[in-house]
Every structure is written in C-alpha cells, then in structure tokens.
Design an enzyme around this catalytic site. Sequence first.
Site, PDB file in Angstrom:
ATOM      1  N   TYR A  49      -9.610   2.387  -0.846  1.00 15.83           N
ATOM      2  CA  TYR A  49      -9.505   3.603  -1.682  1.00 15.83           C
ATOM      3  C   TYR A  49      -8.695   3.408  -2.959  1.00 15.83           C
ATOM      4  O   TYR A  49      -8.103   2.373  -3.170  1.00 15.83           O
ATOM      5  CB  TYR A  49      -9.085   4.824  -0.882  1.00 15.83           C
ATOM      6  N   GLU A  50      -8.775   4.430  -3.801  1.00 19.21           N
ATOM      7  CA  GLU A  50      -8.266   4.377  -5.180  1.00 19.21           C
ATOM      8  C   GLU A  50      -8.812   3.143  -5.907  1.00 19.21           C
ATOM      9  O   GLU A  50      -8.118   2.457  -6.640  1.00 19.21           O
ATOM     10  CB  GLU A  50      -6.723   4.444  -5.209  1.00 19.21           C
ATOM     11  N   GLY A  51     -10.064   2.908  -5.675  1.00 16.35           N
ATOM     12  CA  GLY A  51     -10.725   1.752  -6.276  1.00 16.35           C
ATOM     13  C   GLY A  51     -10.711   0.594  -5.300  1.00 16.35           C
ATOM     14  O   GLY A  51      -9.646   0.138  -4.909  1.00 16.35           O
TER      15      GLY A  51
END
Lengths: 404, 379, 261
Positions: free
Chosen positions: B361-363
Amino acid sequence: MSIRVTDSCIGCELCINKCPFDAIKMESGKAIILENCTLCGACVEVCPVNSIEINKSINNDINLDEYKNIWVFAEQRDGEINQVVYELIGEGIKLSQKLNEELCVVLIGSDVKHKAEELAQYDVEKVYLLDNEKFKNYNDEIYTTAMTEMIEKHKPSIILLGATAMGRSLGPRVSARVETGLTADCTELDIDVEKRILLQTRPAFGGNIMATIVCENHRPQMATVRPGVMQSPSKLSHRKGKIIIEDFVINNLEIKTRLIEIVKEIEDKVKIEEAEIIVSGGRGVGSGEEFSMLKELAHVLGGAVGASRAAVDSGWISYNHQVGQTGKTVSPKIYIACGISGAIQHLVGMKSSDIIIAINKDSNAPIFNYSTYGLVGDLHEIIPMLIKELKQGKSFPEAATAVD
Amino acid sequence: MDYFLTEKQQIIRDLCHRISQEKIKPVVQEYDESGEFPWEIMDILAKSDIFRVFIPEKYDGLGGGIFEMSLATEELSRVCSGIALGFAATGLGSMPILLFGNESQKQKYMTKVADGTIAAFALTEAEAGSDASNMKTTAEKDGDYYVLNGVKQWITNGGVADIYTVIAMTDKNKGSRGATAFIVEKGTPGFSFGVKENKMGIRASTTMELIFENCRIHKDQVLARPGMGYIVALKTLDRTRPGVGAQAVGIAQGAIDVCLKYSREREQFGQPISNFQAIRHMLADMSMQTEAARALVYAAARMIDSGAKDISKESAMCKCFAGDVAMKVTTDAVQIFGGYGYMKDYPVEKMMRDAKITQIYEGTNQIQRDVIASNLWKK
Amino acid sequence: MNIVVCIKQVPDTTDVKIDRNTNTLIRSGVKSIINPYDTHAIELGLQIREKLGGKVVVISMGPPQVIDSLKEAVSMGVDDVILLSDRAFAGADTLATSYTLAEAIKSIGNVDLVICGKQAIDGDTAQVGPGIAEHLNTPHTTYVNELCNINSANITVKRMIEGGYEKVEMDLPALITVVKEVNEVRFPSIRGILRSREIDVPIWTSKDLNIDFTKIGLDGSPTQVVSVSTPQINTQTEIFTGNAKEQVHKLLEALNEQKIF
C-alpha cells in the site's frame, strides 16, 4: 527529637547495610545520617558500639497506670460475630495471663444480647454490651464515638481489633481521636513483661521484614490483628464472664455518613482459608485456560485453588483466590505452588503451610528455598501426570481417604 | 544506534512504548482474530496526546512533523502494526488538510485530529490502483456544491473515520489535471460504506469501501483549488511514505524482539538455539537490515521536516527498502521459531502477514522503484 | 470541586530482595514509584474534575526525592502538587503523618474531597486515610471500589466489605480511600510530561503549616519500631530429579512415607 552518631563510631558500616532507606553514608570513617532518614531505629539496634542515638521527647502527660485490662472489639454484622473475634479472644487470654489483667470484650450492635451471652462463655472477664438500635449497621462516626467514650470511661490498656474492613476503618479513626498509637495488621503479639507493654509484630515491605512495634507512652495500645493467624479458644463451661450493659446515649452527634444498602455478593465457593490442600498457580501457568488444569488437580485432591498476585492481575482467576500479602493468608496441610516464583509477598501468605510442594521450571526460583519438596520441570507436563497418577488411585489419595 | 532524539521525541517514543507494552500487547491476538477496530486503544493514544505529535501547536498539536509521526508509528507497530495503523492512517488522512487546507479548514479539522478524531485518505478505486489517474469517481459542480458519485476501494480507517479526504474527477477531459480533493465528513447525505474487507494481515485496521451516491459537498470543502487533486494526493503520499517505512521498521523490530527472547528459551540438542551459528547469523542479518531501514526512514523523515522540496525519491526509497526488510525479517523470524512460528499461538506468523502490506500500500514497491528510477537521471 | 489527593512514594516492593547473608533489604536498583493504590486516587480525582470542574491538588510527605513522584502526578494532568518535607516530619508514624497531612489540607483550604489510596504497599497500614479524616473532622469511607454519585453537597460510594459491599452516602467535605477496582489509571500525556519537567514543585516545611510541633515527626508518634527481623526460611528442601514422571513418582512416594494425611 533527634538522631545522632557519637564520636565512638568505628566506621564498621553495619548500619549502612541494615538501613532500609539508604539513609546512612560514611564520611571520613564515620557514619552520617542523611535527610531521608525516617528514624526507624534499625541502625541503633545493629550498631556494635552503641554510637547511634535517637532521642525522643515525650510530651504526653497521661498517667499510664490508670490504664488497665485488655479489650477485644467484637466485630459483628447482622448479629454474626466475625470469626476473627474468637481468634482475638484466644490471643487476649494469653496476653492477659502475662499481664495479670482482665480480658474484656466490647460488643456494639442492635439486638445482640444473646451474642454477648455467647461471648461470655469464653475465658473472658467481662463483656461490655452496647445494645442500641442506632448500632444496627456499622457506621464509622457512631462506632468511633461509642468506642472513644468507652475508652475514656474505662481506660483499657490494650485494644485488639480484627484487621478487617471494619477494624481497619474504625481503628485508625478511634486512635486518632484519642491520640494514641495503632499498629496495623499484626501477625504476632507478645508482652514485654518488664515494661508491661504490648509487643506488636507485623510484616513490612511486602513481608520482606518483620517489624516489632511498641506504643510505650500512650494508652490504650491499639492493634488490628490479621484474621486467620491467631488460635481460637474453646468455650469454658465452668466459667462465665460478666455482662455489663452500657447505656450509651448518642448525644448531639451529627451523622454525616448514611448507609444506603448492603449487598452480599455471591462469591465463588472458594474458602481457601479453610482448605486443607491448596493448589496454587502463578505466572508460570501461562493463561486462564491453563488454570483449569490446576482446578482439576485441586478437585482430585479435594482441595481449593489459590493464585499468586501475578495470576490474578493477569485476569486468569478472580481476586478471591489470591494468596499473599495483598490476598489471603493460608496455612493448609499441603500447598502446591505451580509456576510461582516465590516472591516474598506470596510467601508471607502461605509459608506456614505444613508441606509446600513447588513445581517450577526454574531451579533457581526462590520458592524452592521455602519448599518441602521441589519438582523442577514444566508444570504443563508434571501436573497432568500427577492428575493421571492420582486418578489411578496410586499413593496418597488412599492414605488421605484412610485417615479422613 | 543513537539518533540524537530531542527530549520531546524521547518522550513520544517512551510513552508509545509503554502504551504498547501495557495496553496493546495483551489485546493483539484478540484484535487480529476479531478484526474489530481498536477504539479503546485509540482512546488511550488520544488522551496521551499521541495524535498531536505531527500537528503544529497552532492547531493544538505538539509542533512535530513526519519524524515524530514516524517515531510513534514505529514504536506502536513493534507490538501491533494493525492497531498502529489507526493512528498512522489518520496522519495520512489529515495530511492533505495540513498541507493544502486553508486556515479555517485547518482550524476546524486539524484541532479535531489533534484530539484523536480518526481520519482517512481516499484515492484508490477498483480500476485505479497504481494507475491513480484512471479514477472513475466524479464530482460534478452544481452551484455552490459538488455532487460526488462513485466508489472508493480499500480505504484504511473507512467507516471508523469521521474526516475523509477524497479525490474525485471534476473534469474528466483534463485527465490527471481534472482531479480535485475534498474534505468529506462522515454522515454527509449520500455518503455510505460498503463491505468491510477480510484481510490477510493488519486485521485490527478497518478497510472499507466508500460509496458516494449524489453526495453533495459544499465548495468550501475543496482542498487547494479544483484540478489540484492529483497534486494534493502525490504531495501527501510523498510525505507519508516514511510513515509506512516506520511501520515496516516497527514490525521488523518487533519480530527481532520476540526472536531474541525465544532463541534463548528454546532448547534443542541440549542447549538454547541462540547458541547455534545458523540462528546467530540470521539474527545478525535481521538486526543489520532493520537498523539500515530505520536509518533511511529517519533520514528521509528529517529531510521532509527540514522543508526540502524534492523528496519523492528519498521518500520512495525508505518506504520500499523498509517494506522489503520487514517482509524478509518476519519471514526469517518464522523460520527461527520453526514449527511454532507457523502456529497462531506465537506472534511471528501475524507479523509476517502484517509485513506484506507494507510492500503493497501507499504505492507498491514496484511503483516506488519506478519513482526512484525516474529520479535517478533528474538533476 | 476542590480535590486533594494524598500520595506516598514507595519502593517497588515487588523488586525488593533480601540479602540472605546480611538479612537486609537489597535496595540498590529498586525503583521508587507512586504507591499503586494512590495512582487510582489520582485518576478518580481527575475523573471527578472532568465531570464537575475544579481543581486537583496532589500532596505528599517525604524526603526531597518525592518530587519525582509528584511530577509524575503532574504528567497525568493534576493542577498542583505540594511536597511536605522537613526533618521535623521524619520518623512519623501513621498518627503523626495523618495529622501533618490534615494540617496541610487545612492550609490549602476549601477542600471538598480528599482521596487516598487504600494503603501503601510498603507499610500496608491503611491507617493514614481514616486518620486524616478524623483530624479534619470529616466523615470517611474506606475501600471504595465505585463512585456512584457526587455533587456539590454529597458523595455516594460503594465500599468493599467481606462478602459484598456497602453503598454509603456522605456529606461533603469527606475523605475516601480507594481500591484498584475503582478505575483504570490513565497514562501520562505528552503535554503533561512536558509540563512536569518544567514545574517547580513547592515545598512546605513545618513552618509553613499552623502546626503543633509535639504532634509531628518522631515526637508526635506514639508507636515506635523496636526491632526488625527477616522472616525465617525453611532450608530443608528435597528437590526431586529425573523426568516429569520420575519426579511425580518420587513425590507421591515421599508423601506416602510421611503419612501426610
């Protein structure tokens, strides 16, 4: 009031080791008392050359000789005399013999005359009966006033109360009002026959040390006594104490405390104080579920389950089961300590057990120093094994049933 | 390693450590199994001022920044990264307001966050993951209002947060320049929640769909200017990636903590397994990698807090590196625990499950590598 | 509502060990902590303040190092702290301690409620609370495990007794002593910790109080410790050897031989 070290100090440092408060240091070969000294006197006692002096000024002009006799406060609720009262009478008998003074009981309540009759059948000289509707339920203010007026009127030398919720609330209130000393939660009482004073011994620092305390220049000497420690006496048929009815009038007493209700809670049926065998668990048990193993062992043995504070604090078992300084004091025939390391706070609650069996995986656990028998290993392996062996009827359950 | 923390930073770390040990540790397994949101812990964190650490004093904060947020996240994640995420994702959810909000928006919302109000950040959609520009949620202007329609997916703190920053397309024709960021409050008509996801790890964190059906949002709720939504999202993520890195470092450190204890207790061949070189070398590697990750996270966080503008590369590096380290270290931790490590009775299998998300997550860490690579030739 | 909480700094007795050679307490490395019951008293004070407003003042009597414990109280969020520290207070038993604390509470003035912990874990006397109440001439209730109601005129609490509880109402001002079950103690807050590091703890000496010098310290203490001993231990332990099964068998044999029952 002062503490001082005289020139005779030899710098042996014994006092430094003895000081429970780290309040002594050495400076150029002489002991120096620091600010945090509490004047406990431990150093005075240990000094081999008597060079530490604590001087206390006595500013009390009471005539000690006016105060005579030993009183037991007969705690009751709903007319039921607390068990500790009999224990106090048992201890009071011994003290009264040493002092050659009378043992008296003070009973405060409502409609409790029959209880006064019953108490009179023990080896007591007098039962002071304060029977009044206003005494029906325990009230700190009313009972304090009643007790202090009784003290002023009769001037007892010693007053013993149970270290119960009631005794530990009433005691300090009364002693503060009559400005005398009170020693809490005593486990041992004796008389200094020479000085004719009460020696009150109690555990301090979580049971790490036993302190003996006196109240030399104030009267009465008051003590609360831990339940379950002293021996109850038996009734005497040939002798009966006098019942003295005290007409106590509650005058102009503005009562600021009102009882709204008393609720009896259904406790687990654990009366570990009365059990002959206790299987007790500590942090090493691991979880609440694993406590069931201990319960099973207790069941097989016909005993009760105890616990250390660590186990109770972890929520594995309720507080009613807690043994030790902040829990119950027990002295069963057999105490099986499972996964209990043996912190002193626990030991004070069970060390008078006849036989202590310790099961612990750490062979260095302090509990082994106090045990009769020690099993070093995983209790999760040993206990099921023990249960299995016992269920097969081997060894000591047979002996148990044979004598029971 | 000594990172020369200030007095205030030490207080933050020590207090988070105490709360983790005393309050979070006993409930880790319970929340991992139930998947409930740990409100009681959030309450403790709020009362202890933990939510204030990254907020300026002006908005009832303690004046810290990304570094302080990372410190708290790391220390909490050491015991449970799922529970820590309730806090960390609030940092993410409120960061757009902190960075782009006007004074009245900051006064209104950041003071609430400082008091412990949960926030969430909503960018991801079913068809817009790594490719965030492929967003389908729209916000159509209607007088003083924008009308939101669409579904946001896998939103951390979805449902439990009171404050949401939502990115939606206001002008599809402009592509990524047609996105706008909005502050949406829970309870706004037309704003509802979909299913709660049943996740592999970080199970104490709530992940939900946000559903917008003709949800009317006043134009005062727009962050920055219309069309700035994509910038808002990217700038926010650049600043919060060290938070994910810190979470990863916390997970790795937590795994090392339990391994050190276990390897001394567990005996095989008549001795503690900590005597065996195989175990010792594994633990040495795990510690080395974790310390390196921590150093990178702290350096990136401090760089951001210094006011540096060009931070994408460093931010991506620390998140990517720490995430990979967390995955490796927790996998090794399970190995050290052997068969026990595979059982839910011991904490390392959860840590391994939790670690995985930090690579996603968050990229994803693949996207992070793209970001890093594309910055390599920049000057 | 003006609340005073009395606390005591105690050694963390769970850490106390005995040196078996010298029969003394090993105190080095033993932390000093706020008496655990007293932390619940602070918490209750804070909760009442949150509900009714007012002020929570924490007082303690002891040597200067007690400042650390008072600062800890500040970190939890109390308004003011006062240390009573003076050589003249040293050697106080529970009577002299309760008198001194009561005089300090009178000096603070306009106090509606005094809260103490049930007892201190080093002394375990539980006598100071009721003693303070007597010196203040206010009602008291010990072993409080629940606060049922409080308003500007009175307080209703549950008091634990053997086998149940009593519900008691008292007129204010009053004093209560609390057990751990009364609440869960909060953590300090960061702002509280920062404030505690800056605050200058006021120290009151005997001269700051309107006090009868014959009633404080050692001179004002009717009781005195005359001897201190270490509990005896049983040194005859039979440790069984072998695996679990062998040990269990040896135990059963030993018990059988002894005809324990």
